[in-house]
Design a protein around this motif. Structure first.
Motif, PDB file in Angstrom:
ATOM      1  N   ASN A  18       0.818  -1.212   0.000  1.00 12.81           N
ATOM      2  CA  ASN A  18       0.000   0.000   0.000  1.00 12.81           C
ATOM      3  C   ASN A  18       0.851   1.260   0.000  1.00 12.81           C
ATOM      4  O   ASN A  18       1.942   1.287   0.561  1.00 12.81           O
ATOM      5  N   GLY A  19       0.333   2.283  -0.662  1.00 10.00           N
ATOM      6  CA  GLY A  19       1.012   3.573  -0.677  1.00 10.00           C
ATOM      7  C   GLY A  19       0.731   4.332  -1.950  1.00 10.00           C
ATOM      8  O   GLY A  19      -0.046   3.899  -2.808  1.00 10.00           O
ATOM      9  N   VAL A  20       1.377   5.484  -2.063  1.00 13.13           N
ATOM     10  CA  VAL A  20       1.256   6.340  -3.239  1.00 13.13           C
ATOM     11  C   VAL A  20       2.389   6.001  -4.198  1.00 13.13           C
ATOM     12  O   VAL A  20       3.556   5.983  -3.808  1.00 13.13           O
ATOM     13  N   TYR A  21       2.045   5.739  -5.443  1.00 15.07           N
ATOM     14  CA  TYR A  21       3.012   5.415  -6.493  1.00 15.07           C
ATOM     15  C   TYR A  21       3.025   6.569  -7.489  1.00 15.07           C
ATOM     16  O   TYR A  21       1.972   7.009  -7.950  1.00 15.07           O
ATOM     17  N   GLN A  22       4.218   7.053  -7.830  1.00 16.07           N
ATOM     18  CA  GLN A  22       4.394   8.186  -8.737  1.00 16.07           C
ATOM     19  C   GLN A  22       4.560   7.694 -10.173  1.00 16.07           C
ATOM     20  O   GLN A  22       5.255   6.703 -10.419  1.00 16.07           O
ATOM     21  N   ARG A  23       3.974   8.418 -11.130  1.00 22.40           N
ATOM     22  CA  ARG A  23       4.207   8.122 -12.548  1.00 22.40           C
ATOM     23  C   ARG A  23       5.659   8.470 -12.869  1.00 22.40           C
ATOM     24  O   ARG A  23       6.160   9.505 -12.468  1.00 22.40           O
ATOM     25  N   THR A  24       6.325   7.590 -13.588  1.00 20.86           N
ATOM     26  CA  THR A  24       7.685   7.856 -14.049  1.00 20.86           C
ATOM     27  C   THR A  24       7.625   8.343 -15.493  1.00 20.86           C
ATOM     28  O   THR A  24       6.551   8.395 -16.091  1.00 20.86           O
ATOM     29  N   ASP A  25       8.768   8.654 -16.065  1.00 14.74           N
ATOM     30  CA  ASP A  25       8.803   9.039 -17.473  1.00 14.74           C
ATOM     31  C   ASP A  25       8.994   7.822 -18.375  1.00 14.74           C
ATOM     32  O   ASP A  25       9.152   7.961 -19.577  1.00 14.74           O
ATOM     33  N   LEU A  26       8.945   6.623 -17.797  1.00 16.32           N
ATOM     34  CA  LEU A  26       9.091   5.388 -18.564  1.00 16.32           C
ATOM     35  C   LEU A  26       7.755   4.872 -19.068  1.00 16.32           C
ATOM     36  O   LEU A  26       6.713   5.104 -18.457  1.00 16.32           O
ATOM     37  N   GLN A  27       7.828   4.152 -20.173  1.00 11.72           N
ATOM     38  CA  GLN A  27       6.706   3.383 -20.690  1.00 11.72           C
ATOM     39  C   GLN A  27       7.223   1.963 -20.896  1.00 11.72           C
ATOM     40  O   GLN A  27       8.328   1.772 -21.399  1.00 11.72           O
ATOM     41  N   VAL A  28       6.453   0.985 -20.497  1.00 10.50           N
ATOM     42  CA  VAL A  28       6.774  -0.418 -20.733  1.00 10.50           C
ATOM     43  C   VAL A  28       5.566  -1.029 -21.418  1.00 10.50           C
ATOM     44  O   VAL A  28       4.441  -0.913 -20.920  1.00 10.50           O
ATOM     45  N   ASN A  29       5.780  -1.617 -22.578  1.00  8.49           N
ATOM     46  CA  ASN A  29       4.694  -2.216 -23.363  1.00  8.49           C
ATOM     47  C   ASN A  29       3.574  -1.205 -23.619  1.00  8.49           C
ATOM     48  O   ASN A  29       2.388  -1.518 -23.489  1.00  8.49           O
ATOM     49  N   ASN A  30       3.974   0.003 -23.957  1.00  7.88           N
ATOM     50  CA  ASN A  30       3.065   1.104 -24.307  1.00  7.88           C
ATOM     51  C   ASN A  30       2.120   1.508 -23.176  1.00  7.88           C
ATOM     52  O   ASN A  30       1.024   2.009 -23.429  1.00  7.88           O
ATOM     53  N   ARG A  31       2.527   1.285 -21.941  1.00  6.29           N
ATOM     54  CA  ARG A  31       1.752   1.695 -20.771  1.00  6.29           C
ATOM     55  C   ARG A  31       2.698   2.419 -19.803  1.00  6.29           C
ATOM     56  O   ARG A  31       3.895   2.153 -19.769  1.00  6.29           O
ATOM     57  N   PRO A  32       2.159   3.307 -18.955  1.00  3.60           N
ATOM     58  CA  PRO A  32       3.007   4.029 -18.004  1.00  3.60           C
ATOM     59  C   PRO A  32       3.530   3.124 -16.899  1.00  3.60           C
ATOM     60  O   PRO A  32       2.937   2.083 -16.596  1.00  3.60           O
ATOM     61  N   VAL A  33       4.626   3.544 -16.294  1.00  4.21           N
ATOM     62  CA  VAL A  33       5.203   2.855 -15.140  1.00  4.21           C
ATOM     63  C   VAL A  33       5.059   3.782 -13.936  1.00  4.21           C
ATOM     64  O   VAL A  33       5.333   4.977 -14.032  1.00  4.21           O
TER      65      VAL A  33
END
Length: 151
Positions: free
Chosen positions: A63-78
């Motif tokens: 559990n927790g807050v997850y930040q969007r990165t500038d990466l994409q894996v398989n055309n989806r955000p990380v």
């Protein structure tokens, strides 16, 4: 989040998976609790998502807050927090794991088979670590948008 570029070992921004192995061999199927989002329907974009699992002590540790990165894996955000990542695997599943690549050998902590474009748009039940040595369906928890208050 840890230095993501170092953990990808020089891979391009769009991390590529080349194996067809499943990241959750031997798992038990859970019931479907909804439907995947239609990809033609516009969806909001999240800078942050909140993971809220309750099914086990191990699941609660995710559990927790997850930040969007500038990466994409398989055309989806990380998304990431500390050393945990939410990403989309080439076999059609969102996973929460210990590394930011789609390497099926990295340890998976939770997963859901859903083709949603963002993890908060998933409409099926997540499978999360149980307190033994397997996975259990997460009936109440979710990955959802973190709403920002207007200033």
């Amino acid at each position: 989040c840890a230095d993501i570029s170092a953990s990808l070992s020089g891979k391009p921004r769009e991390a590529q998976a080349t194996t067809g192995q499943s990241h959750f061999l031997g798992r038990k199927e859970g019931p479907v609790t909804g439907f995947s989002m239609n990809s033609s329907v516009p969806q909001p974009v999240a800078d942050e998502v909140i993971v809220s699992f309750t099914a086990s002590t191990q699941a609660k540790k995710l559990n927790g807050v997850y930040q969007r990165t500038d990466l994409q894996v398989n055309n989806r955000p990380v998304f990431c927090t500390e050393n945990k990542y939410i990403l989309y695997m080439p076999d059609g599943a969102w996973v929460l794991k210990e590394g930011p690549s789609s390497d099926p050998e990295e340890y998976v902590l939770a997963y859901v088979e859903d083709q949603a474009m963002e993890p908060f748009a998933v409409r099926r039940a997540w499978q999360v670590l149980d307190d033994a040595d397997g996975f259990v369906m997460e009936p109440l928890g979710s990955v959802h948008l973190k709403w920002k208050e207007k200033s």
